[in-house]
Motif scaffolding. Structure first.
Motif, mmCIF file in Angstrom:
data_model
loop_
_atom_site.group_PDB
_atom_site.id
_atom_site.type_symbol
_atom_site.label_atom_id
_atom_site.label_comp_id
_atom_site.label_asym_id
_atom_site.label_seq_id
_atom_site.Cartn_x
_atom_site.Cartn_y
_atom_site.Cartn_z
ATOM 1 N N GLU A 9 0.810 -1.219 0.000
ATOM 2 C CA GLU A 9 0.000 0.000 0.000
ATOM 3 C C GLU A 9 0.840 1.264 0.000
ATOM 4 O O GLU A 9 0.475 2.259 -0.639
ATOM 5 N N ASN A 10 1.946 1.255 0.685
ATOM 6 C CA ASN A 10 2.815 2.438 0.701
ATOM 7 C C ASN A 10 3.375 2.720 -0.690
ATOM 8 O O ASN A 10 3.441 3.878 -1.129
ATOM 9 N N GLU A 11 3.770 1.672 -1.384
ATOM 10 C CA GLU A 11 4.291 1.823 -2.742
ATOM 11 C C GLU A 11 3.187 2.307 -3.692
ATOM 12 O O GLU A 11 3.430 3.153 -4.565
ATOM 13 N N THR A 12 1.980 1.781 -3.514
ATOM 14 C CA THR A 12 0.865 2.188 -4.376
ATOM 15 C C THR A 12 0.499 3.646 -4.131
ATOM 16 O O THR A 12 0.223 4.394 -5.073
ATOM 17 N N LYS A 13 0.508 4.065 -2.866
ATOM 18 C CA LYS A 13 0.234 5.473 -2.556
ATOM 19 C C LYS A 13 1.290 6.373 -3.177
ATOM 20 O O LYS A 13 0.985 7.459 -3.683
ATOM 21 N N ARG A 14 2.524 5.914 -3.138
ATOM 22 C CA ARG A 14 3.603 6.697 -3.729
ATOM 23 C C ARG A 14 3.396 6.837 -5.235
ATOM 24 O O ARG A 14 3.581 7.921 -5.798
ATOM 25 N N LYS A 15 2.996 5.748 -5.889
ATOM 26 C CA LYS A 15 2.731 5.798 -7.328
ATOM 27 C C LYS A 15 1.626 6.802 -7.661
ATOM 28 O O LYS A 15 1.731 7.583 -8.606
ATOM 29 N N PHE A 16 0.559 6.760 -6.867
ATOM 30 C CA PHE A 16 -0.561 7.661 -7.133
ATOM 31 C C PHE A 16 -0.165 9.110 -6.879
ATOM 32 O O PHE A 16 -0.534 10.010 -7.647
ATOM 33 N N SER A 17 0.599 9.339 -5.825
ATOM 34 C CA SER A 17 1.064 10.699 -5.527
ATOM 35 C C SER A 17 1.984 11.206 -6.626
ATOM 36 O O SER A 17 1.902 12.382 -7.030
ATOM 37 N N GLU A 18 2.844 10.336 -7.114
ATOM 38 C CA GLU A 18 3.730 10.720 -8.210
ATOM 39 C C GLU A 18 2.942 11.041 -9.480
ATOM 40 O O GLU A 18 3.287 11.961 -10.223
ATOM 41 N N PHE A 19 1.873 10.274 -9.712
ATOM 42 C CA PHE A 19 1.026 10.542 -10.872
ATOM 43 C C PHE A 19 0.410 11.937 -10.777
ATOM 44 O O PHE A 19 0.419 12.708 -11.744
ATOM 45 N N LEU A 20 -0.136 12.285 -9.599
ATOM 46 C CA LEU A 20 -0.738 13.604 -9.421
ATOM 47 C C LEU A 20 0.296 14.704 -9.600
ATOM 48 O O LEU A 20 0.026 15.735 -10.230
ATOM 49 N N ASN A 21 1.482 14.485 -9.050
ATOM 50 C CA ASN A 21 2.540 15.481 -9.171
ATOM 51 C C ASN A 21 2.958 15.663 -10.629
ATOM 52 O O ASN A 21 3.160 16.794 -11.103
ATOM 53 N N GLN A 22 3.071 14.555 -11.348
ATOM 54 C CA GLN A 22 3.479 14.608 -12.748
ATOM 55 C C GLN A 22 2.425 15.297 -13.614
ATOM 56 O O GLN A 22 2.751 16.128 -14.470
ATOM 57 N N ILE A 23 1.167 14.957 -13.391
ATOM 58 C CA ILE A 23 0.113 15.541 -14.213
ATOM 59 C C ILE A 23 -0.049 17.024 -13.927
ATOM 60 O O ILE A 23 -0.411 17.814 -14.806
ATOM 61 N N LEU A 24 0.251 17.430 -12.698
ATOM 62 C CA LEU A 24 0.197 18.853 -12.367
ATOM 63 C C LEU A 24 1.310 19.612 -13.072
ATOM 64 O O LEU A 24 1.110 20.725 -13.571
ATOM 65 N N LYS A 25 2.486 18.994 -13.157
ATOM 66 C CA LYS A 25 3.597 19.625 -13.864
ATOM 67 C C LYS A 25 3.308 19.745 -15.357
ATOM 68 O O LYS A 25 3.636 20.756 -15.989
#
Length: 290
Positions: free
Chosen positions: A107-123
């Motif tokens: 779950e920690n890895e999955t949360k990190r993936k989702f957070s990275e996705f949001l950060n990337q799409i915002l950029k």
């Protein structure tokens, strides 16, 4: 799912899109109203100079609005924020349903993936950070409801996905199909009535030229032209057809859900279905290049 159960970034993008849409459409309505008003004033040019000044003011405001729309382009913020919101929404459902790429057990890895996705799409959407920043949300990017959905077993997630995603989305498309068709008929009938009135006035003027001091034929024709422009801008008929087809596609896809019996099959099903939903998102992106 309530709106507040989605990531805070989605809520900001959704609200920014709605605000930009409202601004864009209100400016167009104002433009049409000013043009009709100007055409109405133009038939009174044999009156005092105040009419000329008022006509000049109306035309000047209309021109200023046109320049503002050409420079600010609120429709671009509308399209871009809508595309961003839909992209986040579909990825949120993938996350909650444990669909690839958010299908891991860590779950920690999955949360990190989702957070990275949001950060990337915002950029990638840095050009719309200003309208989004005007509507900040203090909620979490991964909400408690999203985490709870991931904890449900396969059958529970299948039922939730069917009821809260597939059925809800299909009902939305059906309602939008009906509303767009009704709107198209209303505006077409109104346009016919207005143009018919102009024709009757023109015919009456031929027979009784001195019967009226004012012959509002030109304002009626400008009003009819505005209605035609509104129909073209809103694309009622085109959207009704597109929404109808999408609702049928969703209905066909939903029949496959009963044949899903494993996590991998459900992951594939969710991704396939979300790609169908993403067709709307793709259309918003395409509008940015028009």
């Amino acid at each position: 799912m309530n709106r507040e159960d989605f990531p805070a970034l989605y809520l900001s993008a959704d609200e920014a899109s709605a605000a930009a849409q409202s601004t864009h459409l209100n400016l167009i309505r104002a433009q049409f109203a000013l043009l009709v008003a100007a055409s109405g004033l133009s038939i009174s040019f044999d009156r005092p100079n105040d009419i000329y000044l008022l006509y000049l003011l109306v035309v000047a405001i209309s021109t200023a609005l046109l320049i503002y729309m050409a420079v600010k382009k609120p429709e671009r913020d509308w399209y871009a924020c809508r595309a961003l919101a839909e992209s986040i929404k579909t990825s949120t459902w993938r996350y909650m349903m444990r669909a690839e790429p958010f299908d891991g057990d860590n779950e920690n890895e999955t949360k990190r993936k989702f957070s990275e996705f949001l950060n990337q799409i915002l950029k990638l959407n840095s050009h719309i950070q200003e309208p989004i920043s005007k509507r900040p949300r203090t909620g979490h990017q991964i909400t408690k409801a999203m985490e709870n959905r991931r904890l449900d077993n396969l059958n529970e997630r299948k039922n939730i996905y069917r009821r809260l995603r597939i059925d809800d989305q299909r009902n939305w498309y059906v309602k939008r199909t009906r509303s767009n068709r009704l709107s198209f008929r209303f505006w077409v009938i109104l346009c016919v009535v207005v143009q018919g009135s102009a024709i009757c006035l023109a015919a009456y003027r031929i027979l009784h030229n001195g019967a009226l001091d004012y012959w509002p034929t030109e304002p009626l024709l400008v009003f009819a032209s505005s209605i035609i422009g509104w129909i073209q801008i809103k694309k009622f008929n085109e959207l009704a057809t597109a929404y109808s087809l999408t609702s049928h596609e969703i209905g066909i896809a939903s029949t496959r859900l009963d044949d899903v019996h494993s996590e991998s099959e459900f992951s594939d099903f969710v991704n396939d279905t979300e790609r169908a939903f993403s067709r709307e998102h793709t259309q918003w992106v395409a509008r940015l290049t028009e």
